[in-house]
Scaffold this motif. Structure first.
Motif, PDB file in Angstrom:
ATOM      1  N   SER A 157       0.617  -1.334  -0.034  1.00 49.19           N
ATOM      2  CA  SER A 157       0.112   0.002  -0.104  1.00 49.19           C
ATOM      3  C   SER A 157       0.672   1.369   0.062  1.00 49.19           C
ATOM      4  CB  SER A 157      -0.963  -0.023   1.055  1.00 49.19           C
ATOM      5  OG  SER A 157      -0.234  -0.350   2.507  1.00 49.19           O
ATOM      6  N   ASP A 158       2.006   1.265   0.790  1.00 44.46           N
ATOM      7  CA  ASP A 158       2.962   2.455   0.800  1.00 44.46           C
ATOM      8  C   ASP A 158       3.343   2.831  -0.797  1.00 44.46           C
ATOM      9  OD1 ASP A 158       2.478   2.584   3.289  1.00 44.46           O
ATOM     10  OD2 ASP A 158       4.521   2.106   3.951  1.00 44.46           O
ATOM     11  N   SER A 159       3.713   1.745  -1.248  1.00 39.26           N
ATOM     12  CA  SER A 159       4.525   1.978  -2.570  1.00 39.26           C
ATOM     13  C   SER A 159       3.695   2.613  -3.710  1.00 39.26           C
ATOM     14  CB  SER A 159       5.047   0.739  -3.185  1.00 39.26           C
ATOM     15  OG  SER A 159       4.332  -0.245  -3.222  1.00 39.26           O
ATOM     16  N   LEU A 160       2.035   2.074  -3.502  1.00 32.84           N
ATOM     17  CA  LEU A 160       1.428   2.321  -4.549  1.00 32.84           C
ATOM     18  C   LEU A 160       0.896   3.878  -3.978  1.00 32.84           C
ATOM     19  CD1 LEU A 160      -1.207  -0.606  -4.861  1.00 32.84           C
ATOM     20  CD2 LEU A 160       0.708  -0.019  -6.344  1.00 32.84           C
ATOM     21  N   ASP A 161       0.872   4.410  -2.947  1.00 40.75           N
ATOM     22  CA  ASP A 161       0.652   5.724  -2.547  1.00 40.75           C
ATOM     23  C   ASP A 161       1.824   6.538  -3.348  1.00 40.75           C
ATOM     24  OD1 ASP A 161      -1.535   5.069  -1.346  1.00 40.75           O
ATOM     25  OD2 ASP A 161      -0.874   5.280   0.684  1.00 40.75           O
ATOM     26  N   LYS A 162       3.026   5.986  -3.043  1.00 42.61           N
ATOM     27  CA  LYS A 162       4.239   6.753  -3.432  1.00 42.61           C
ATOM     28  C   LYS A 162       4.196   6.852  -4.817  1.00 42.61           C
ATOM     29  CE  LYS A 162       6.856   4.601  -0.576  1.00 42.61           C
ATOM     30  NZ  LYS A 162       8.140   4.122   0.273  1.00 42.61           N
ATOM     31  N   LEU A 163       3.847   5.853  -5.524  1.00 37.29           N
ATOM     32  CA  LEU A 163       3.712   5.808  -7.067  1.00 37.29           C
ATOM     33  C   LEU A 163       2.821   6.935  -7.410  1.00 37.29           C
ATOM     34  CD1 LEU A 163       4.051   2.201  -8.061  1.00 37.29           C
ATOM     35  CD2 LEU A 163       5.569   3.692  -8.471  1.00 37.29           C
ATOM     36  N   LYS A 164       1.661   6.880  -6.859  1.00 35.93           N
ATOM     37  CA  LYS A 164       0.596   7.758  -7.237  1.00 35.93           C
ATOM     38  C   LYS A 164       1.002   9.387  -7.074  1.00 35.93           C
ATOM     39  CE  LYS A 164      -3.485   5.692  -5.589  1.00 35.93           C
ATOM     40  NZ  LYS A 164      -4.377   5.384  -4.750  1.00 35.93           N
ATOM     41  N   ALA A 165       1.877   9.540  -5.867  1.00 32.92           N
ATOM     42  CA  ALA A 165       2.319  10.795  -5.782  1.00 32.92           C
ATOM     43  C   ALA A 165       3.450  11.492  -6.531  1.00 32.92           C
ATOM     44  CB  ALA A 165       3.128  10.631  -4.044  1.00 32.92           C
ATOM     45  N   ASN A 166       3.912  10.400  -7.363  1.00 38.30           N
ATOM     46  CA  ASN A 166       4.822  10.648  -8.249  1.00 38.30           C
ATOM     47  C   ASN A 166       4.422  10.798  -9.717  1.00 38.30           C
ATOM     48  OD1 ASN A 166       7.924  11.200  -7.093  1.00 38.30           O
ATOM     49  ND2 ASN A 166       6.867   9.667  -5.799  1.00 38.30           N
ATOM     50  N   GLY A 167       2.847  10.573  -9.823  1.00 41.80           N
ATOM     51  CA  GLY A 167       2.341  10.688 -11.096  1.00 41.80           C
ATOM     52  C   GLY A 167       1.841   9.564 -11.816  1.00 41.80           C
ATOM     53  N   MET A 168       2.087   8.405 -10.828  1.00 40.67           N
ATOM     54  CA  MET A 168       1.677   7.045 -11.765  1.00 40.67           C
ATOM     55  C   MET A 168       0.114   6.978 -11.694  1.00 40.67           C
ATOM     56  SD  MET A 168       2.954   4.214 -13.171  1.00 40.67           S
ATOM     57  CE  MET A 168       4.766   3.979 -12.443  1.00 40.67           C
ATOM     58  N   GLN A 169      -0.515   6.529 -12.634  1.00 43.77           N
ATOM     59  CA  GLN A 169      -1.827   6.001 -12.729  1.00 43.77           C
ATOM     60  C   GLN A 169      -2.074   4.881 -12.231  1.00 43.77           C
ATOM     61  OE1 GLN A 169      -4.448   8.004 -15.640  1.00 43.77           O
ATOM     62  NE2 GLN A 169      -2.838   9.141 -16.548  1.00 43.77           N
ATOM     63  N   ILE A 170      -2.715   4.464 -11.462  1.00 45.52           N
ATOM     64  CA  ILE A 170      -2.953   3.226 -10.762  1.00 45.52           C
ATOM     65  C   ILE A 170      -4.399   2.931 -11.518  1.00 45.52           C
ATOM     66  CG2 ILE A 170      -3.064   1.785  -8.848  1.00 45.52           C
ATOM     67  CD1 ILE A 170      -0.333   3.029  -8.989  1.00 45.52           C
ATOM     68  N   HIS A 171      -4.566   1.883 -12.410  1.00 44.04           N
ATOM     69  CA  HIS A 171      -5.610   1.599 -12.996  1.00 44.04           C
ATOM     70  C   HIS A 171      -6.327   0.142 -12.549  1.00 44.04           C
ATOM     71  CE1 HIS A 171      -4.844   4.563 -16.320  1.00 44.04           C
ATOM     72  NE2 HIS A 171      -3.600   4.008 -16.160  1.00 44.04           N
ATOM     73  N   GLN A 172      -7.525   0.091 -12.351  1.00 41.63           N
ATOM     74  CA  GLN A 172      -8.024  -1.275 -12.378  1.00 41.63           C
ATOM     75  C   GLN A 172      -7.993  -1.935 -13.825  1.00 41.63           C
ATOM     76  OE1 GLN A 172      -8.947  -3.219  -9.948  1.00 41.63           O
ATOM     77  NE2 GLN A 172      -8.034  -1.517  -8.709  1.00 41.63           N
ATOM     78  N   PRO A 173      -7.742  -2.976 -14.088  1.00 43.79           N
ATOM     79  CA  PRO A 173      -7.698  -3.673 -15.490  1.00 43.79           C
ATOM     80  C   PRO A 173      -9.256  -3.754 -16.059  1.00 43.79           C
ATOM     81  CG  PRO A 173      -7.015  -5.383 -13.706  1.00 43.79           C
ATOM     82  CD  PRO A 173      -7.157  -4.066 -13.005  1.00 43.79           C
ATOM     83  N   SER A 174      -9.355  -3.455 -17.431  1.00 46.44           N
ATOM     84  CA  SER A 174     -10.481  -3.508 -17.946  1.00 46.44           C
ATOM     85  C   SER A 174     -10.770  -5.064 -17.956  1.00 46.44           C
ATOM     86  CB  SER A 174     -10.287  -3.206 -19.459  1.00 46.44           C
ATOM     87  OG  SER A 174      -9.835  -4.092 -20.005  1.00 46.44           O
ATOM     88  N   ALA A 175     -12.190  -5.240 -18.036  1.00 45.15           N
ATOM     89  CA  ALA A 175     -12.859  -6.401 -18.073  1.00 45.15           C
ATOM     90  C   ALA A 175     -12.060  -7.279 -19.431  1.00 45.15           C
ATOM     91  CB  ALA A 175     -14.379  -6.539 -18.277  1.00 45.15           C
TER      92      ALA A 175
END
Ligand code: PCA
Length: 322
Positions: free
Chosen positions: A269-287
């Motif tokens: 969870s920490d790394s996903l937050d830090k990725l977001k804070a650095n401009g990474m878009q975290i996507h749910q994969p499409s169906a």
């Protein structure tokens, strides 16, 4: 008889003397700030304290002593007394090492722990035959897809320059028509910077460690599998320790395992937050992407079972019963 006794006594005296202090090297493949490496450092400190400084373990992070694929052989040959390996790297040697890299076989922490429990006796036996011991193992966070180009289906992955870290991640590329290039974590930042690759599958943790957000802006949270790092010990080096030191090492290893799984969840969870804070878009994969990746996983499980034989089937059956 007398001579034999004298020799035994000499050997004991020698090992008691050698045990005044032992110094071990621990090659590891990931950076010092990674949660696995932090855990290794704490483990080394715990051993130092518990043995009153009798066993000093030096952690060599970031593949500085041996490259990731060389660490297992280094421990087997005694060039290093202990080391941390990524089990799935060794799938071609023995399929069971790759069980935790089969997409969607075990795709959550709970499932990954069950798979580990089913795999553990087999790992212990194989490593034992190779003159090593399994001290502990810790899962990486769930694997998702990093891609420069937005992807909505496997068809969008055709032609991607795909970084692989294991036989299975290379096989995924083949199945979706991407071009696999094997690059270990320690060289990943450079491979992105030089444009050798534009996509790969890994955890948020490795994405953050390698500053992937400087080159790639999309991560698809497929939660496909949780590969494990394992800490392995050369058996002869272990046997040369006195009993109290051996016990301290085993205890520190067991503690590191418990601590490591908790640290992995937190790192996720920490790394996903830090990725977001650095401009990474975290996507749910499409169906569609989900369905396509599931199909890749089904193919790979079938291929894995074919190669792994009865041992593999037993492992999967045992895992599914848990
Ligand atoms: N990081 C490692 C292996 C799995 C992971 O999450 C890597 O990408 O090399």
């Amino acid at each position: 008889m007398k001579l034999k006794l004298a020799l035994t006594a000499a050997a004991l005296a020698f090992s008691a003397q050698a045990m005044a202090q032992a110094k071990w090297d621990l090659p590891a493949a990931y950076p010092a700030s990674n949660f696995h490496t932090e855990n290794l450092n704490q483990f080394a400190n715990d051993v130092d304290k518990a043995t009153g400084g009798k066993l000093k373990i030096t952690v060599h992070a970031n593949a500085s002593l041996f490259k990731a694929p060389e660490i297992k052989r280094a421990v087997q040959g005694g060039q290093a007394q202990i080391g941390e390996i990524l089990l799935v790297n060794f799938q071609n040697e023995w399929q069971i090492f790759g069980a935790d890299g089969v997409p969607f076989l075990a795709d959550s922490y709970d499932e990954a722990m069950k798979l580990y429990k089913a795999q553990k006796p087999l790992l212990e036996k194989k490593l034992g035959e190779q003159g090593m011991m399994l001290l502990y193992a810790v899962a990486w966070p769930p694997q998702g897809i990093y891609s420069k180009k937005p992807i909505n289906s496997a068809a969008d992955m055709k032609g991607l320059k795909w970084r692989a870290y294991s036989p299975a991640t290379a096989r995924i590329a083949e199945l979706v028509g991407a071009q696999p290039v094997t690059v270990q974590a320690a060289e990943l930042s450079q491979a992105m910077a030089t444009g050798v690759i534009d996509s790969y599958m890994s955890s948020g943790s490795t994405g953050f460690d390698t500053k992937t957000y400087e080159h790639i802006k999309n991560w698809y949270d497929t939660q496909a599998w949780l590969p494990k790092n394992a800490v392995i010990v050369n058996k002869a080096a272990f046997n040369a320790l006195d009993k109290a030191t051996q016990d301290a090492l085993l205890k520190a290893g067991a503690d590191a395992e418990t601590r490591g799984w908790a640290a992995s969840k937190k790192a996720n969870s920490d790394s996903l937050d830090k990725l977001k804070a650095n401009g990474m878009q975290i996507h749910q994969p499409s169906a569609q992407l989900k369905a396509d990746m599931k199909k890749v996983g089904d193919t790979m499980l079938k291929e894995w079972l074919d190669k792994a034989g009865p041992e593999g089937k037993q492992l999967v059956d045992a895992f599914r019963k848990m």
